[in-house]
Design a protein around this motif. Structure first.
Motif, PDB file in Angstrom:
ATOM      1  N   GLN A 161      41.755  69.305  59.777  1.00 32.20           N
ATOM      2  CA  GLN A 161      42.313  69.484  61.109  1.00 32.20           C
ATOM      3  C   GLN A 161      43.719  68.919  60.989  1.00 32.20           C
ATOM      4  O   GLN A 161      43.885  67.817  60.460  1.00 32.20           O
ATOM      5  CB  GLN A 161      41.482  68.664  62.097  1.00 32.20           C
ATOM      6  CG  GLN A 161      41.871  68.797  63.527  1.00 32.20           C
ATOM      7  CD  GLN A 161      41.011  67.895  64.391  1.00 32.20           C
ATOM      8  OE1 GLN A 161      40.387  66.961  63.906  1.00 32.20           O
ATOM      9  NE2 GLN A 161      40.999  68.150  65.678  1.00 32.20           N
ATOM     10  N   VAL A 183      32.813  68.868  68.838  1.00 31.52           N
ATOM     11  CA  VAL A 183      32.019  69.567  67.817  1.00 31.52           C
ATOM     12  C   VAL A 183      30.868  68.672  67.363  1.00 31.52           C
ATOM     13  O   VAL A 183      29.739  69.143  67.174  1.00 31.52           O
ATOM     14  CB  VAL A 183      32.922  69.986  66.637  1.00 31.52           C
ATOM     15  CG1 VAL A 183      32.091  70.529  65.499  1.00 31.52           C
ATOM     16  CG2 VAL A 183      33.920  71.018  67.082  1.00 31.52           C
ATOM     17  N   PHE A 202      32.695  78.876  60.213  1.00 30.15           N
ATOM     18  CA  PHE A 202      33.551  78.766  61.394  1.00 30.15           C
ATOM     19  C   PHE A 202      34.420  80.010  61.543  1.00 30.15           C
ATOM     20  O   PHE A 202      34.553  80.560  62.646  1.00 30.15           O
ATOM     21  CB  PHE A 202      34.421  77.516  61.285  1.00 30.15           C
ATOM     22  CG  PHE A 202      35.317  77.319  62.457  1.00 30.15           C
ATOM     23  CD1 PHE A 202      34.796  76.992  63.686  1.00 30.15           C
ATOM     24  CD2 PHE A 202      36.679  77.488  62.342  1.00 30.15           C
ATOM     25  CE1 PHE A 202      35.609  76.828  64.775  1.00 30.15           C
ATOM     26  CE2 PHE A 202      37.505  77.320  63.427  1.00 30.15           C
ATOM     27  CZ  PHE A 202      36.962  76.991  64.649  1.00 30.15           C
ATOM     28  N   GLY A 242      31.447  74.979  66.751  1.00 36.28           N
ATOM     29  CA  GLY A 242      32.473  74.860  65.722  1.00 36.28           C
ATOM     30  C   GLY A 242      31.934  75.229  64.357  1.00 36.28           C
ATOM     31  O   GLY A 242      31.318  76.278  64.201  1.00 36.28           O
ATOM     32  N   TRP A 243      32.132  74.317  63.389  1.00 36.99           N
ATOM     33  CA  TRP A 243      31.663  74.614  62.039  1.00 36.99           C
ATOM     34  C   TRP A 243      30.209  74.217  61.857  1.00 36.99           C
ATOM     35  O   TRP A 243      29.689  74.250  60.749  1.00 36.99           O
ATOM     36  CB  TRP A 243      32.543  73.916  61.005  1.00 36.99           C
ATOM     37  CG  TRP A 243      32.849  72.487  61.353  1.00 36.99           C
ATOM     38  CD1 TRP A 243      33.920  72.037  62.056  1.00 36.99           C
ATOM     39  CD2 TRP A 243      32.059  71.347  61.048  1.00 36.99           C
ATOM     40  NE1 TRP A 243      33.853  70.678  62.206  1.00 36.99           N
ATOM     41  CE2 TRP A 243      32.734  70.225  61.601  1.00 36.99           C
ATOM     42  CE3 TRP A 243      30.856  71.143  60.367  1.00 36.99           C
ATOM     43  CZ2 TRP A 243      32.235  68.935  61.485  1.00 36.99           C
ATOM     44  CZ3 TRP A 243      30.377  69.860  60.260  1.00 36.99           C
ATOM     45  CH2 TRP A 243      31.060  68.766  60.817  1.00 36.99           C
ATOM     46  N   ASN A 285      37.194  67.243  67.703  1.00 37.67           N
ATOM     47  CA  ASN A 285      36.243  66.795  66.698  1.00 37.67           C
ATOM     48  C   ASN A 285      34.997  66.206  67.336  1.00 37.67           C
ATOM     49  O   ASN A 285      33.863  66.500  66.940  1.00 37.67           O
ATOM     50  CB  ASN A 285      36.908  65.693  65.870  1.00 37.67           C
ATOM     51  CG  ASN A 285      37.013  66.098  64.444  1.00 37.67           C
ATOM     52  OD1 ASN A 285      36.259  66.947  64.013  1.00 37.67           O
ATOM     53  ND2 ASN A 285      37.943  65.504  63.744  1.00 37.67           N
ATOM     54  N   SER A 311      34.793  76.562  68.804  1.00 34.12           N
ATOM     55  CA  SER A 311      34.687  75.101  68.657  1.00 34.12           C
ATOM     56  C   SER A 311      34.094  74.451  69.883  1.00 34.12           C
ATOM     57  O   SER A 311      33.310  73.517  69.776  1.00 34.12           O
ATOM     58  CB  SER A 311      36.062  74.472  68.432  1.00 34.12           C
ATOM     59  OG  SER A 311      36.694  75.040  67.370  1.00 34.12           O
ATOM     60  N   ILE A 366      42.457  72.330  65.964  1.00 32.40           N
ATOM     61  CA  ILE A 366      41.139  72.912  65.725  1.00 32.40           C
ATOM     62  C   ILE A 366      40.574  72.390  64.409  1.00 32.40           C
ATOM     63  O   ILE A 366      41.230  72.474  63.377  1.00 32.40           O
ATOM     64  CB  ILE A 366      41.244  74.445  65.708  1.00 32.40           C
ATOM     65  CG1 ILE A 366      41.555  74.946  67.107  1.00 32.40           C
ATOM     66  CG2 ILE A 366      39.974  75.073  65.190  1.00 32.40           C
ATOM     67  CD1 ILE A 366      41.865  76.390  67.171  1.00 32.40           C
TER      68      ILE A 366
END
Lengths: 171, 390
Positions: free
Chosen positions: B128, B200, B298, B279-280, B197, B274, B99
């Protein structure tokens, strides 16, 4: 570092295999199978074949062995005496198949050690997900489709069996 | 050279420590929150004596768990009985490794400076633990391994109720795994990558949930079932099976199985955030935020989904076992399969014709939902007719 991991997981795989054949309790045998399959998927990771490793865990460790466990638990195969195998035709066939397996593995190892015979293919090129997909839908399309049809046939077969079984009980 | 290696090692270890610290901090809070929120929903007070607002209750519980006798029931399979709680916990913790917790830590932040990230990660240190090629498949593989803890806990205790609880739990987990996988397939089709990744990053403009509300819904339902949370907690159904697969566990081993359950919940909430809720990222605002603010953002999203888990648990009644299996195989599986096909067709249409993505994808989902409603209406009619005939 890679060598250490390889030896470690290789030993785990062999240990798992020994548990599968050596343990009298079928539950432990199934769990030994999980250990062996998981270690082999770790070996795939070391080779850079992440996709194969993930599929190995998802399909074998995650689904098939769970079904084995289900069957073992529901049939309550805890009776260790009944599992004592006699020397029968089955074990003869098993020994022959085992020898075939050893021969095939030996040939593969030989092909890798002596390159130029054309059998070996670097796994790390196959392992990338995109390449696996591309190969499956171009070079290996026919085997892929045949496998799908076989799986579908198996599924239909199971459904048919369930239906007949259910009817027999009801009527 | 050596220094750079050590810096990378420290960065990785730091991320692993963060992951464990996060899970182990959030789990007691979740237990407390679950009890307080359930009390609030049911118009009770809940634990409010130990510490401010009862916040120290989990600590008191832990002391109780630790000081209890760690027993093994008679004629239980001792080795597996002790192993099972760990088999539940380890996959839950391992899933957290893929994550992405925040945007990459830039080299000019104090952590980046301290680890001299300019030399080995000029783009910033990705927050991550491992950025594997197969990201989401890794999650899926570990989720499928989670079954073993449950099934073995049920079997090893040598008690027919725990065995039934374990078999029920693993039956529902195995059945819902298919729909889970197919929901994930839709995500992969949309984003074109397996790396979390990358998923996201795809959601830079708009979250995936706006494109794929159906996949989001099916994913969440299947995650609930994988987690054995109410309304799918047949494994535990107290009225029928005493307490499910962990009936025979006491003391610290019971605490471990609880920890595993809540760790699963925390990590799965982070995963939902995510995959479907950016996600963020927050609609482009994240470019102007420092990395720790995206981390907080997040965690905030993840906490919301944890609250959602608890909220659902205390709102819906439990399904019957046959209802769960029916929902899994006859409703969710066709729907997710249909959605995967519809999304694939929609994406090819968009590629060939240049139509805008959103309306085509949404139209595909509308067709799938309409088909599901039609199918279930016909089925209900048929069942009613059969019931009337007999």
């Amino acid at each position: 570092m890679q060598l250490v991991l390889f030896v470690l997981f290789g030993l785990f795989a062999v240990l798992g295999g020994l548990i599968v054949v050596g343990n009298r309790n079928p539950i432990y045998s199934a769990l030994g199978l999980v250990v062996a399959l998981f270690s082999i998927s770790a070996l795939y990771v070391i080779l850079g074949a992440y996709f194969v490793a993930a599929v190995q865990v998802i399909v074998y460790a995650g689904a098939i062995v769970v079904l084995f466990l289900f069957v073992i638990m529901l049939l309550n195969l805890n009776d260790r005496e009944r599992l004592r195998e006699q020397f029968t035709l089955r074990s003869v066939i098993g020994i022959v198949l085992g020898l075939v397996f050893v021969a095939v593995t030996g040939l593969t190892v030989w092909a890798v050690v002596h390159p130029g015979t054309g059998a070996a293919m670097p796994l790390s090129d196959v392992g990338h997900t995109k390449q696996v997909g591309r190969l499956l839908f171009s070079n290996y399309l026919l085997p892929f489709e045949v496998t799908s049809v076989i799986l579908l046939a198996g599924m239909v077969g199971v459904l048919v069996l369930i239906r007949f079984h259910g009817r027999g009980h009801r009527s | 050279m050596l220094f750079l290696l050590i810096a990378q090692l420290v960065a990785t270890l730091g991320k692993i420590v963060f992951l464990f610290a996060f899970v182990l901090t959030v789990v007691p809070l979740l237990v407390w929150a679950e009890r307080r929120i359930s009390a609030w929903i049911q118009d009770r007070k809940g634990p409010n004596r130990v510490g401010p607002a009862g916040l120290l209750q989990p600590l008191a519980d832990l002391i109780k768990f630790l000081s209890k006798e760690s027993f093994v029931p008679e004629r239980a399979e001792r080795f597996l009985y002790n192993l099972a709680p760990l088999l539940m916990l380890v996959p839950a913790l391992m899933v957290g490794a893929v994550i992405p917790w925040s945007k990459p830590i830039p080299p000019d932040s104090w952590i980046g400076y301290w680890l001299s990230a300019v030399d080995w990660a000029p783009e910033g240190i990705p927050f991550q633990v491992i950025d594997v090629d197969i990201g989401i498949l890794y999650f899926y593989a570990l989720a499928s391994l989670g079954v073993y803890g449950v099934i073995l806990a049920g079997w090893a205790a040598n008690n027919k109720y725990t065995l039934l609880g374990g078999l029920r739990a693993s039956a529902s987990m195995v059945s819902y795994e298919l729909s889970l996988g197919l929901s994930v397939v839709v995500v992969l089709l949309m984003t074109g990558t397996l790396r979390i990744n990358g998923i996201v990053d795809w959601q830079q403009g708009a979250w995936l949930v706006f494109y794929q509300p159906l996949a989001c819904l099916t994913f969440m339902v299947t995650v609930f079932a994988e987690n054995n949370r109410l309304p799918f907690d047949l494994a535990e159904s107290e009225q029928e099976l005493v307490g499910g697969y962990h009936t025979e566990y006491g003391g610290i081993k019971f605490a471990l199985s609880m920890l595993a359950e809540y760790a699963h919940m925390a990590i799965n909430s982070a995963l939902i955030a995510s995959l479907f809720f950016g996600g963020w990222r927050w609609f482009g605002l994240e470019d102007r935020l420092p990395w720790w603010a995206t981390l907080l953002l997040f965690i905030g999203k993840a906490l919301f989904f944890m609250f959602f888990f608890i909220w659902v648990r205390w709102t819906f009644p439990r399904f019957r076992f046959d209802q769960v299996i029916h929902l899994g195989w006859k409703v969710l599986l066709p729907m997710t399969l249909g959605n995967a096909i519809a999304t694939a067709v929609a994406l090819v249409l968009v590629e060939r014709s240049g139509w805008p993505l959103w309306p085509v994808v949404m139209a595909g989902q509308v067709v799938v939902v309409a088909g599901a409603i039609l199918g279930s209406t016909i089925q209900t009619r048929r069942l009613q007719a059969r019931a009337a005939a007999s």
